[in-house]
Motif scaffolding. Structure first.
Motif, mmCIF file in Angstrom:
data_model
loop_
_atom_site.group_PDB
_atom_site.id
_atom_site.type_symbol
_atom_site.label_atom_id
_atom_site.label_comp_id
_atom_site.label_asym_id
_atom_site.label_seq_id
_atom_site.Cartn_x
_atom_site.Cartn_y
_atom_site.Cartn_z
ATOM 1 N N ALA A 334 0.869 -1.249 -0.129
ATOM 2 C CA ALA A 334 0.068 0.045 0.058
ATOM 3 C C ALA A 334 0.773 1.463 0.081
ATOM 4 C CB ALA A 334 -0.805 0.052 1.227
ATOM 5 N N LYS A 335 2.126 1.277 0.283
ATOM 6 C CA LYS A 335 3.008 2.397 0.531
ATOM 7 C C LYS A 335 4.010 2.180 -0.437
ATOM 8 C CE LYS A 335 2.855 3.373 5.451
ATOM 9 N NZ LYS A 335 3.650 2.960 6.450
ATOM 10 N N SER A 336 4.116 2.961 -1.538
ATOM 11 C CA SER A 336 5.146 2.781 -2.659
ATOM 12 C C SER A 336 6.169 4.049 -2.352
ATOM 13 C CB SER A 336 4.662 2.833 -3.986
ATOM 14 O OG SER A 336 3.878 3.767 -4.197
ATOM 15 N N CYS A 337 7.560 3.862 -2.595
ATOM 16 C CA CYS A 337 8.482 4.445 -2.791
ATOM 17 C C CYS A 337 8.303 5.748 -3.780
ATOM 18 C CB CYS A 337 9.781 3.981 -3.280
ATOM 19 S SG CYS A 337 11.236 5.115 -3.417
ATOM 20 N N ALA A 338 8.454 6.935 -3.072
ATOM 21 C CA ALA A 338 8.131 8.259 -3.929
ATOM 22 C C ALA A 338 9.092 8.402 -5.071
ATOM 23 C CB ALA A 338 8.307 9.391 -3.088
ATOM 24 N N LEU A 339 10.194 7.815 -5.204
ATOM 25 C CA LEU A 339 11.177 8.045 -6.322
ATOM 26 C C LEU A 339 10.952 6.794 -7.355
ATOM 27 C CD1 LEU A 339 13.253 9.551 -7.680
ATOM 28 C CD2 LEU A 339 14.912 8.595 -5.869
ATOM 29 N N GLY A 394 9.921 8.811 2.935
ATOM 30 C CA GLY A 394 8.978 8.201 2.056
ATOM 31 C C GLY A 394 9.652 7.428 0.753
ATOM 32 N N LEU A 395 10.880 7.385 0.909
ATOM 33 C CA LEU A 395 11.792 6.393 -0.089
ATOM 34 C C LEU A 395 12.191 4.819 0.422
ATOM 35 C CD1 LEU A 395 14.317 8.977 -1.202
ATOM 36 C CD2 LEU A 395 12.216 8.617 -2.004
ATOM 37 N N CYS A 396 12.459 4.250 -0.329
ATOM 38 C CA CYS A 396 12.886 2.734 -0.077
ATOM 39 C C CYS A 396 14.146 2.566 0.278
ATOM 40 C CB CYS A 396 12.566 1.788 -1.275
ATOM 41 S SG CYS A 396 13.703 2.111 -2.687
ATOM 42 N N TYR A 397 14.650 1.644 0.613
ATOM 43 C CA TYR A 397 15.870 1.618 1.145
ATOM 44 C C TYR A 397 17.045 1.852 0.286
ATOM 45 C CZ TYR A 397 19.938 -0.950 3.678
ATOM 46 O OH TYR A 397 21.062 -1.306 4.183
ATOM 47 N N ALA A 398 16.959 1.501 -1.111
ATOM 48 C CA ALA A 398 17.897 1.967 -2.168
ATOM 49 C C ALA A 398 17.841 3.277 -2.350
ATOM 50 C CB ALA A 398 17.971 0.964 -3.221
ATOM 51 N N CYS A 399 16.653 4.033 -2.656
ATOM 52 C CA CYS A 399 16.648 5.231 -3.123
ATOM 53 C C CYS A 399 17.106 6.210 -1.985
ATOM 54 C CB CYS A 399 15.057 5.533 -3.380
ATOM 55 S SG CYS A 399 14.712 4.740 -4.886
ATOM 56 N N GLN A 400 17.128 5.667 -0.594
ATOM 57 C CA GLN A 400 17.660 6.821 0.313
ATOM 58 C C GLN A 400 18.978 7.151 0.151
ATOM 59 O OE1 GLN A 400 16.737 5.208 4.178
ATOM 60 N NE2 GLN A 400 14.577 5.008 3.914
#
Ligand code: ZN
Ligand code: ZN
Ligand code: ZN
Lengths: 439, 336
Positions: A334-339, A394-400
């Protein structure tokens, strides 16, 4: 413990079969037609003549699309064209498929889109014009469009240019927002990552604007094996099923397909050779970088070196990844990475996690003795459950990493540019969802 | 100008942590390192109170640091554990015989019981003899398979509730990569688990799962712990060598990438319907196996026959050799 370290020592690894190299004798006939002389050896054992190889590859391409049952005649597909060998082959394969007279003919419609990211690679305007005119010639059989990577930061309604000469390259000058953003990102790994993600988001935008329901990428099995290894190193393992699978439906109403994923880079090269197709050389962000300049570059040279010595490497890595699925017990769909728009893999309530361990390390490395004495470690919840703040949350692990790798001296500049872009993007998604109900 | 300790203790920093980039003084590093392992143990419920735990000790840096830290934590946080050392003597001259001296020193220093089990007494073969017979190509396969079983047997003899191994973060990351490269989907799913249990075997756990090899070396260095640092004289095969070099490159580019690879590994989930190898009981030795005859037993059969590859021999011959081996193993275990 064994110096080989881990539990992997002492398994079947060294019992891997060595592939037999087959030499092509000149008089050897192609076993498929028994007429022409063999010209190519694939998988170290299968001999093909030119005609049979082209037939085989065209068939393989259409079979992959057919098997997926995802393409309908009313579909319109956006082909992400880059000038590379594989994207040249992809355009040609589609063109061939459309010329067929039989029932096998490709019925859906297509358009080709090229993203000019020359400014990130620091190319001059004249160099970019030269590249773009070559690209235009290659795409000329299809409805086609040009777009600049700078437009990924602009309003969500990017203008598409059907003629390369109309691209306002001067407008996107060196001191633009995009270059400011890239300048604040200190590592090549994160710059390459950011560029790739912005490109993907821009393609999605273009696809929606052109009423496309599908996006085709030209990634081959070799590209994808490299991507698998790179993504594992980037901490993006959670999303491998989406990032390398045949179809990727992380964005609403739009499916990305990888119809060349069963093609090796060798097959693509021969396909182009026999069809007189030449790739267009487009210098990129990482073209001139050191082979160990980024995680992605290191993965690239690792996979290609290994493939030379152990020819089953690419297909093994690829098949392994094909057996993975999204882990619904740890991801939050339900929660997706903003990037990158993939589901977030950053839940902090899970027992054992590398992420929790790193957070704890950071905490204990910055705490005073008194603070340390006050730390109560319990199995249920503790200090590491604190959520990340700001844009990173709001970002996933890698996008951070894109944010983590930004220059601390220019605090906030890059983050602000990115935040604005992502906000606009999500606003436009919302508008899109409610547009039929707004009076 | 000296860099200040990140923990604001006022002392100058002596090291930079690869995992987080923080700079720490010696004392603050010890605190942080030990507290992190305590955190791993508590968070993952590795031990219950008053359990008997065997530390798989090789004399190398990982197991030496593991033994030291577990002793410290056991006293500081009153885990109430009964810690014992368990060593496997593979029979490698110039490597294991020397490192066992280090383990014996650990036994004295940490006041723990020590049990040494040798391949020779378990299987009738030393690694030296195996390499003599089969050459250096598949020796790591033999050694790894035998060690896994040997640890299980040793744990059973010592009547422990759990075996802890010194696998560190680098080892886990390397294993994730190796399993992807080898296409070993069953191991890929298990390899990031901090506790591994078979239905029948004694649980294994890895308290150093999130500790960097570099920090383990730093800890041993500043604590002046004595460990045996020679690599096994039988070098790993080429394939694993490539993976290890690659991992070193990644660590150089982004030091946190070791943790990131573990994060990736922790997120892997196997598609429904993918066939995984069966888990059954070896007909010969009764240990968990993916085939009717476990890897150790079938390798042993090959050795005893003078042929490392078994598949060539006739069924009747295989059965006879199996029987002979079974008797040998039973005799060996009975003598322990
Ligand atoms: Zn032919
Ligand atoms: Zn993301
Ligand atoms: Zn300090």
């Amino acid at each position: 413990m064994c110096s080989n370290g881990s539990g992997g020592c002492g398994t079947t690894e060294d019992l891997m079969p060595e592939e037999v190299k087959l030499d092509l004798k000149e008089d050897k006939l192609c076993p498929r037609c028994n007429t022409n002389a063999g010209e190519v050896v694939l998988r170290s054992k299968d001999i093909y003549c030119k005609t049979c190889l082209l037939h085989y590859l065209n068939h393989k391409f259409r079979a992959a699309l057919g098997k997926s049952k995802l393409m309908r005649p009313q579909d319109k597909a956006l082909i992400a064209f880059s000038g590379s060998h594989s994207s040249m082959a992809l355009l040609h394969l589609i063109h061939e498929g459309m010329q067929l007279s039989s029932h096998k003919r490709i019925l859906f419609s297509v358009c080709a889109v090229y993203i000019d990211d020359g400014s990130v690679a620091k190319l001059s305007i004249s160099e970019r014009r030269k590249v773009n005119s070559g690209v235009q010639a290659a795409m000329s059989n299809f409805e086609h469009y040009f777009i600049c990577i700078e437009q990924s930061l602009g309003p969500n309604n990017a203008t598409l240019y059907s003629n390369a000469e109309e691209l306002p390259l001067d407008k996107y000058s060196e001191d633009g927002e995009l270059n400011k953003l890239f300048e604040t990102v200190t590592t090549l790994s994160s710059r390459q990552y950011l560029l790739q993600t912005l490109r993907q988001n821009l393609l999605n935008q273009a696809a929606k604007k052109l009423n496309c329901t599908k996006i085709f990428t030209a990634e081959t099995q070799t590209d994808l094996a490299t991507k698998i290894i790179a993504n594992i190193a980037l901490g993006k393992g959670a999303h491998i099923p989406m990032d390398v699978g045949f179809s990727d439906d992380r964005t609403d109403d739009l499916i990305t397909l990888r119809p060349l994923r069963d093609f090796s880079s060798k097959e693509v090269i021969y396909y182009n050779l026999f069809n007189d197709l030449a790739a267009i050389h487009v210098p990129s962000l990482a073209t001139l970088a050191d082979p160990l300049g980024s995680l992605q570059k290191a993965a690239e040279s690792f996979v290609s070196d290994l493939q030379t010595n152990f020819p089953s490497t690419v297909s093994t890595v690829f098949r392994t990844a094909d057996k993975l699925s999204l882990d619904l017990s740890t991801l939050d769909p339900a929660k997706s990475c903003a990037l990158c728009k993939a589901p977030l893999d950053t839940r902090s309530d899970l027992a054992s996690s590398s992420m929790g361990a790193t957070k704890f390390s950071r905490l204990v490395s910055n705490a005073t003795r008194e603070e340390l004495n006050a730390v109560q470690v319990t199995s249920s919840d503790d200090v590491t459950s604190q959520e990340t703040v700001g844009l990173q949350s709001g970002l996933c692990y890698a996008c951070q990493y894109v944010i983590k790798d930004m220059k601390s001296s220019q605090e906030g500049v890059g983050e602000e540019i990115l935040r604005k872009t992502l906000e606009e993007e999500s606003l436009s998604v919302m508008e899109n969802q409610i547009k039929d109900f707004i009076l | 100008m000296p860099v200040a300790c990140s923990a604001k203790c006022g002392a100058p920093a002596v090291l930079k942590r690869p995992k987080t980039g923080d700079t720490l003084c010696k004392e603050c590093f010890f605190n942080a390192f030990e507290l992190e392992i305590h955190h791993t143990i508590v968070k993952n419920k590795l031990f219950e109170k008053h359990r008997r735990v065997a530390i798989a000790a090789s004399g190398g840096k990982d197991s030496t640091v593991l033994a030291h830290v577990l002793k410290v934590l056991n006293e500081r946080y009153t885990y109430g554990l009964d810690l014992v050392l368990l060593s496997i003597d593979e029979g490698i001259t110039g490597y294991r015989d020397d490192s066992l001296e280090t383990v014996k020193q650990n036994k004295e220093d940490y006041e723990m019981d020590l049990k040494i089990l040798s391949y020779n007494e378990l299987y009738g073969w030393t690694m030296d003899a195996i390499v003599n017979q089969i050459g250096r190509k598949n020796n790591c396969t033999f050694c790894g398979v035998f060690r896994r079983q040997a640890l299980d047997r040793g744990a059973a003899l010592l009547r422990v509730d759990c075996v802890v191994t010194g696998h560190n973060a680098d080892d886990i990351a390397e294993t994730v990569l190796m399993n992807v490269l080898r296409g070993d989907i069953a191991r890929l799913q298990r390899c990031t688990d901090i506790i591994t249990t078979g239905s029948d075997s004694i649980p294994r756990c890895k308290p150093l799962k999130y500790a960097y090899e570099k920090e383990i070396v730093m800890y041993a260095y500043y604590k002046k712990l004595v460990y045996f640092s020679t690599e096994c004289i039988f070098a790993p095969n080429a394939y694993r060598g490539h993976a290890r070099t690659f991992l070193k490159h990644l660590e150089k580019i982004r030091p946190a990438s070791i943790m990131d690879i573990i994060h990736s590994g922790e997120q892997f989930s196997i598609k429904e319907g993918v066939k995984l190898p069966n888990r059954e009981i070896c007909k010969l030795c009764g240990y968990l196996s993916s085939q009717p005859v476990c890897k150790a037993c079938s390798l042993l059969e090959g050795l005893n026959k003078g042929l490392p590859k078994l598949s060539l021999s006739k069924q009747s011959v295989q059965n006879r050799i199996r029987l002979e081996n079974q008797i040998k193993i039973q005799q060996a275990v009975a003598q322990l």
